[in-house]
Design a protein around this motif. Structure first.
Motif, mmCIF file in Angstrom:
data_model
loop_
_atom_site.group_PDB
_atom_site.id
_atom_site.type_symbol
_atom_site.label_atom_id
_atom_site.label_comp_id
_atom_site.label_asym_id
_atom_site.label_seq_id
_atom_site.Cartn_x
_atom_site.Cartn_y
_atom_site.Cartn_z
ATOM 1 N N LEU A 118 11.955 48.229 -7.916
ATOM 2 C CA LEU A 118 11.419 49.279 -8.781
ATOM 3 C C LEU A 118 10.253 50.027 -8.134
ATOM 4 O O LEU A 118 9.596 50.821 -8.789
ATOM 5 C CB LEU A 118 10.956 48.677 -10.109
ATOM 6 N N GLY A 119 10.037 49.794 -6.858
ATOM 7 C CA GLY A 119 8.872 50.273 -6.126
ATOM 8 C C GLY A 119 8.267 51.592 -6.537
ATOM 9 O O GLY A 119 7.127 51.648 -6.992
ATOM 10 N N ASP A 120 8.978 52.702 -6.368
ATOM 11 C CA ASP A 120 8.409 54.017 -6.655
ATOM 12 C C ASP A 120 8.108 54.192 -8.136
ATOM 13 O O ASP A 120 7.129 54.843 -8.502
ATOM 14 C CB ASP A 120 9.335 55.128 -6.166
ATOM 15 N N LEU A 121 8.937 53.614 -8.995
ATOM 16 C CA LEU A 121 8.686 53.714 -10.437
ATOM 17 C C LEU A 121 7.386 53.007 -10.813
ATOM 18 O O LEU A 121 6.628 53.492 -11.644
ATOM 19 C CB LEU A 121 9.854 53.123 -11.224
ATOM 20 N N ILE A 122 7.133 51.862 -10.185
ATOM 21 C CA ILE A 122 5.897 51.122 -10.460
ATOM 22 C C ILE A 122 4.689 51.917 -9.957
ATOM 23 O O ILE A 122 3.685 52.035 -10.655
ATOM 24 C CB ILE A 122 5.935 49.728 -9.801
ATOM 25 N N PHE B 262 19.393 30.036 -17.493
ATOM 26 C CA PHE B 262 19.378 30.972 -18.622
ATOM 27 C C PHE B 262 20.631 31.831 -18.504
ATOM 28 O O PHE B 262 20.977 32.278 -17.405
ATOM 29 C CB PHE B 262 18.122 31.848 -18.552
ATOM 30 N N VAL B 263 21.318 32.056 -19.622
ATOM 31 C CA VAL B 263 22.534 32.878 -19.632
ATOM 32 C C VAL B 263 22.508 33.739 -20.885
ATOM 33 O O VAL B 263 22.214 33.248 -21.982
ATOM 34 C CB VAL B 263 23.818 32.013 -19.630
ATOM 35 N N ALA B 264 22.813 35.016 -20.725
ATOM 36 C CA ALA B 264 22.846 35.940 -21.864
ATOM 37 C C ALA B 264 23.784 37.097 -21.543
ATOM 38 O O ALA B 264 24.149 37.316 -20.381
ATOM 39 C CB ALA B 264 21.446 36.482 -22.141
ATOM 40 N N ARG B 265 24.158 37.822 -22.569
ATOM 41 C CA ARG B 265 24.950 39.049 -22.363
ATOM 42 C C ARG B 265 24.044 40.186 -21.906
ATOM 43 O O ARG B 265 24.464 41.092 -21.202
ATOM 44 C CB ARG B 265 25.701 39.410 -23.617
ATOM 45 N N ASP B 266 22.778 40.132 -22.307
ATOM 46 C CA ASP B 266 21.729 41.049 -21.869
ATOM 47 C C ASP B 266 20.398 40.442 -22.290
ATOM 48 O O ASP B 266 20.371 39.546 -23.134
ATOM 49 C CB ASP B 266 21.923 42.448 -22.470
ATOM 50 N N PHE B 267 19.317 40.898 -21.723
ATOM 51 C CA PHE B 267 17.991 40.466 -22.163
ATOM 52 C C PHE B 267 16.957 41.500 -21.730
ATOM 53 O O PHE B 267 17.223 42.329 -20.859
ATOM 54 C CB PHE B 267 17.630 39.067 -21.639
ATOM 55 N N THR B 268 15.806 41.419 -22.354
ATOM 56 C CA THR B 268 14.725 42.369 -22.100
ATOM 57 C C THR B 268 13.422 41.601 -21.902
ATOM 58 O O THR B 268 13.188 40.598 -22.567
ATOM 59 C CB THR B 268 14.556 43.315 -23.315
ATOM 60 N N PHE B 269 12.613 42.050 -20.966
ATOM 61 C CA PHE B 269 11.230 41.584 -20.905
ATOM 62 C C PHE B 269 10.350 42.697 -20.347
ATOM 63 O O PHE B 269 10.841 43.618 -19.685
ATOM 64 C CB PHE B 269 11.054 40.256 -20.170
ATOM 65 N N ASP B 270 9.060 42.609 -20.663
ATOM 66 C CA ASP B 270 8.110 43.630 -20.245
ATOM 67 C C ASP B 270 7.489 43.249 -18.910
ATOM 68 O O ASP B 270 7.055 42.112 -18.716
ATOM 69 C CB ASP B 270 7.008 43.801 -21.294
ATOM 70 N N ARG B 271 7.455 44.244 -18.024
ATOM 71 C CA ARG B 271 6.905 44.033 -16.686
ATOM 72 C C ARG B 271 6.549 45.393 -16.089
ATOM 73 O O ARG B 271 7.297 46.349 -16.270
ATOM 74 C CB ARG B 271 7.958 43.337 -15.819
ATOM 75 N N PHE B 272 5.442 45.474 -15.391
ATOM 76 C CA PHE B 272 5.036 46.684 -14.670
ATOM 77 C C PHE B 272 4.880 47.894 -15.597
ATOM 78 O O PHE B 272 5.082 49.036 -15.179
ATOM 79 C CB PHE B 272 6.029 47.032 -13.553
ATOM 80 N N GLY B 273 4.558 47.680 -16.862
ATOM 81 C CA GLY B 273 4.382 48.781 -17.792
ATOM 82 C C GLY B 273 5.674 49.324 -18.381
ATOM 83 O O GLY B 273 5.672 50.360 -19.037
ATOM 84 N N PHE B 274 6.776 48.634 -18.138
ATOM 85 C CA PHE B 274 8.077 49.035 -18.662
ATOM 86 C C PHE B 274 8.677 47.901 -19.486
ATOM 87 O O PHE B 274 8.362 46.734 -19.280
ATOM 88 C CB PHE B 274 9.070 49.334 -17.523
#
Length: 172
Positions: free
Chosen positions: A164-168, A91-103
């Motif tokens: 992302l430990g503490d944020l999660i 997979f290749v992109a300039r940017d991408f987004t996905f939902d995980r851990f409530g973010f």
């Protein structure tokens, strides 16, 4: 379920980095760390795979690990999306987004500065290296910008949940 691993700014083949770090084994060390990512997992590379001899270093990276490999193009990744896909990136992109851990996780190379600090969107980015929050972005970054820098993590990829430990923990 597959784990996601964050890495980036490897700059394979960059002689000045090797000299500055006084680490002649730099390229081999980076590739050996990538090889440790399990087959069923996904490596998210935040860009700047190599610095010169792109064909050779992309081939070396792609051969070094059997996991799935996703690339966010960085400022030193000069080829087209198709070039990297043809080389073997999954997979290749300039940017991408996905939902995980409530973010909503927004993966970029250069920090995205349009996110409000109280947002549930986190921008996971590279590009700044050991500058961290100094230099040109000093007064522009906020708590939604999460920097991966290889120097901070001893040149190893980091599992996303640990990164992302503490944020999660705050969200649970």
């Amino acid at each position: 379920m597959a784990n996601f691993w964050v890495t980036g700014d490897s700059h394979l083949g960059h002689k000045k980095i090797i000299d500055k770090l006084n680490m002649p084994e730099y390229n081999a060390r980076i590739l050996a760390e990538y090889a440790r990512i399990p087959y069923e997992d996904v490596m998210i590379h935040l860009g700047d795979v190599s610095f010169g001899d792109d064909e050779y270093w992309n081939d070396q990276l792609l051969r070094s690990t059997s996991c799935r490999k996703w690339l966010v193009l960085g400022n030193h990744d000069k080829h087209s999306l198709t070039w990297y896909l043809d080389k073997g990136w999954d997979f290749v992109a300039r940017d991408f987004t996905f939902d995980r851990f409530g973010f909503s996780l927004w993966f970029t190379h250069i920090p995205e500065l349009s996110i409000e600090p109280a947002s549930l969107t986190l921008n996971i980015h590279g590009h700044l290296h050991s500058q961290s929050r100094d230099g040109e972005f000093k007064n522009l970054l906020n708590s939604s910008n999460i920097l991966y820098t290889p120097e901070k993590f001893n040149f190893k990829p980091v599992r996303l949940d640990m990164f992302l430990g503490d944020l999660i923990k705050e969200r649970i």
